[in-house]
Write a protein that holds these residues in place. Structure first.
Motif, PDB file in Angstrom:
ATOM      1  N   UNK A 114      32.832  30.798  27.157  1.00 44.57           N
ATOM      2  CA  UNK A 114      32.584  31.095  25.742  1.00 44.57           C
ATOM      3  C   UNK A 114      33.815  31.631  25.019  1.00 44.57           C
ATOM      4  N   UNK A 115      34.905  31.876  25.755  1.00 50.73           N
ATOM      5  CA  UNK A 115      36.126  32.411  25.148  1.00 50.73           C
ATOM      6  C   UNK A 115      37.318  31.939  25.968  1.00 50.73           C
ATOM      7  N   UNK A 116      37.927  30.845  25.567  1.00 48.00           N
ATOM      8  CA  UNK A 116      38.992  30.236  26.366  1.00 48.00           C
ATOM      9  C   UNK A 116      40.273  31.064  26.394  1.00 48.00           C
ATOM     10  N   UNK A 117      40.326  32.164  25.650  1.00 52.80           N
ATOM     11  CA  UNK A 117      41.465  33.076  25.753  1.00 52.80           C
ATOM     12  C   UNK A 117      41.382  33.933  27.013  1.00 52.80           C
ATOM     13  N   UNK A 118      40.187  34.014  27.615  1.00 54.42           N
ATOM     14  CA  UNK A 118      40.003  34.818  28.824  1.00 54.42           C
ATOM     15  C   UNK A 118      40.067  33.922  30.049  1.00 54.42           C
ATOM     16  N   UNK A 119      41.048  34.203  30.910  1.00 53.40           N
ATOM     17  CA  UNK A 119      41.273  33.427  32.118  1.00 53.40           C
ATOM     18  C   UNK A 119      41.259  34.347  33.330  1.00 53.40           C
ATOM     19  N   UNK A 120      40.843  33.808  34.463  1.00 53.70           N
ATOM     20  CA  UNK A 120      40.925  34.518  35.730  1.00 53.70           C
ATOM     21  C   UNK A 120      41.654  33.648  36.737  1.00 53.70           C
ATOM     22  N   UNK A 121      42.386  34.262  37.658  1.00 53.05           N
ATOM     23  CA  UNK A 121      43.122  33.516  38.663  1.00 53.05           C
ATOM     24  C   UNK A 121      42.987  34.232  39.997  1.00 53.05           C
ATOM     25  N   UNK A 122      42.413  33.533  40.993  1.00 56.22           N
ATOM     26  CA  UNK A 122      42.248  34.078  42.341  1.00 56.22           C
ATOM     27  C   UNK A 122      43.231  33.364  43.264  1.00 56.22           C
ATOM     28  N   UNK A 123      43.854  34.134  44.153  1.00 57.36           N
ATOM     29  CA  UNK A 123      44.888  33.587  45.024  1.00 57.36           C
ATOM     30  C   UNK A 123      44.995  34.462  46.272  1.00 57.36           C
ATOM     31  N   UNK A 124      45.904  34.107  47.168  1.00 56.30           N
ATOM     32  CA  UNK A 124      46.099  34.854  48.410  1.00 56.30           C
ATOM     33  C   UNK A 124      47.421  35.594  48.382  1.00 56.30           C
ATOM     34  N   UNK A 125      47.427  36.710  49.082  1.00 53.77           N
ATOM     35  CA  UNK A 125      48.663  37.467  49.290  1.00 53.77           C
ATOM     36  C   UNK A 125      48.677  37.925  50.746  1.00 53.77           C
ATOM     37  N   UNK A 126      49.820  37.758  51.396  1.00 53.56           N
ATOM     38  CA  UNK A 126      49.984  38.241  52.766  1.00 53.56           C
ATOM     39  C   UNK A 126      50.543  39.650  52.707  1.00 53.56           C
ATOM     40  N   UNK A 127      49.855  40.586  53.328  1.00 55.54           N
ATOM     41  CA  UNK A 127      50.310  41.965  53.429  1.00 55.54           C
ATOM     42  C   UNK A 127      50.393  42.289  54.914  1.00 55.54           C
ATOM     43  N   UNK A 128      51.589  42.350  55.440  1.00 50.72           N
ATOM     44  CA  UNK A 128      51.714  42.466  56.891  1.00 50.72           C
ATOM     45  C   UNK A 128      51.159  41.207  57.526  1.00 50.72           C
ATOM     46  N   UNK A 129      50.233  41.364  58.455  1.00 51.28           N
ATOM     47  CA  UNK A 129      49.612  40.217  59.114  1.00 51.28           C
ATOM     48  C   UNK A 129      48.321  39.766  58.417  1.00 51.28           C
TER      49      UNK A 129
END
Length: 197
Positions: free
Chosen positions: A58-73
């Protein structure tokens, strides 16, 4: 039109980056912004490490992005959001709430934003195994972030059983995830191997 893609061009940045490309009229070119600079890579070539761009319906100005990050192992799920069409992004927040530094791996994430701005992320989680690495038993987990919160509520188990690790080349299945958040309900699908003999 908006899209996110990974980029590693050492002459532009010493970091691998996720770049957002957006345009109202693609034939007139794109604007580019950096969503996230990856300070460390994810070095496991078996894990399903796709990322997910989500757009508020309902509001294309609002975006979300999910991704991975390695922290140590560890390989952990992270989330960042934008309220201005991708021009600026929040500091990434860790989504999975298991202990850090254990080497427990999360992968195969998916996510959804509903028409009220609430967010659901789901993924394959190996914390039940208590062991580091990819070839471990897993469950499907989820996390919910209300629209008016900057943080996710505690993780919850979605799957109703513990799924055993199955070597990819020995049998088919177990490499798909999907979820959708609609009104007051979560809809989640995932593959699981079944021996029908």
């Amino acid at each position: 039109m908006v899209s996110v893609y990974p980029s590693y061009v050492p002459s532009q940045s010493i970091f691998a980056r996720y770049i957002l490309a957006k345009s109202d009229y693609p034939d007139q070119g794109f604007q580019y912004t950096v969503v996230h600079n990856a300070s460390s890579g994810v070095g496991n070539d078996s894990a399903k490490l796709a990322y997910r761009l989500m757009i508020h319906p309902a509001d294309t100005q609002q975006l979300g992005f999910a991704f991975y990050r390695a922290t140590g192992n560890d390989i952990d799920v992270y989330f960042t959001f934008s309220k201005d069409g991708g021009n600026t992004w929040s500091n990434p927040i860790k989504v999975n709430d298991d202990a850090s530094g254990t080497g427990i791996m999360q992968d195969m994430l998916w996510g959804s934003i509903d028409d009220k701005g609430n967010t659901l992320i789901c993924w394959r989680d190996r914390r039940i195994s208590g062991q580091a690495g990819y070839p471990r038993n897993f469950q499907v987990y989820g996390a919910y972030k209300p629209a008016d919160s900057a943080f996710f509520r505690p993780n919850f188990i979605i799957s109703d059983s513990i799924e055993p690790y199955a070597p990819i080349l020995n049998q088919s299945g177990n490499d798909f995830m999907g979820c959708e958040l609609r009104r007051d309900s979560f809809y989640v699908t995932w593959d699981k191997y079944r021996d029908w003999e």
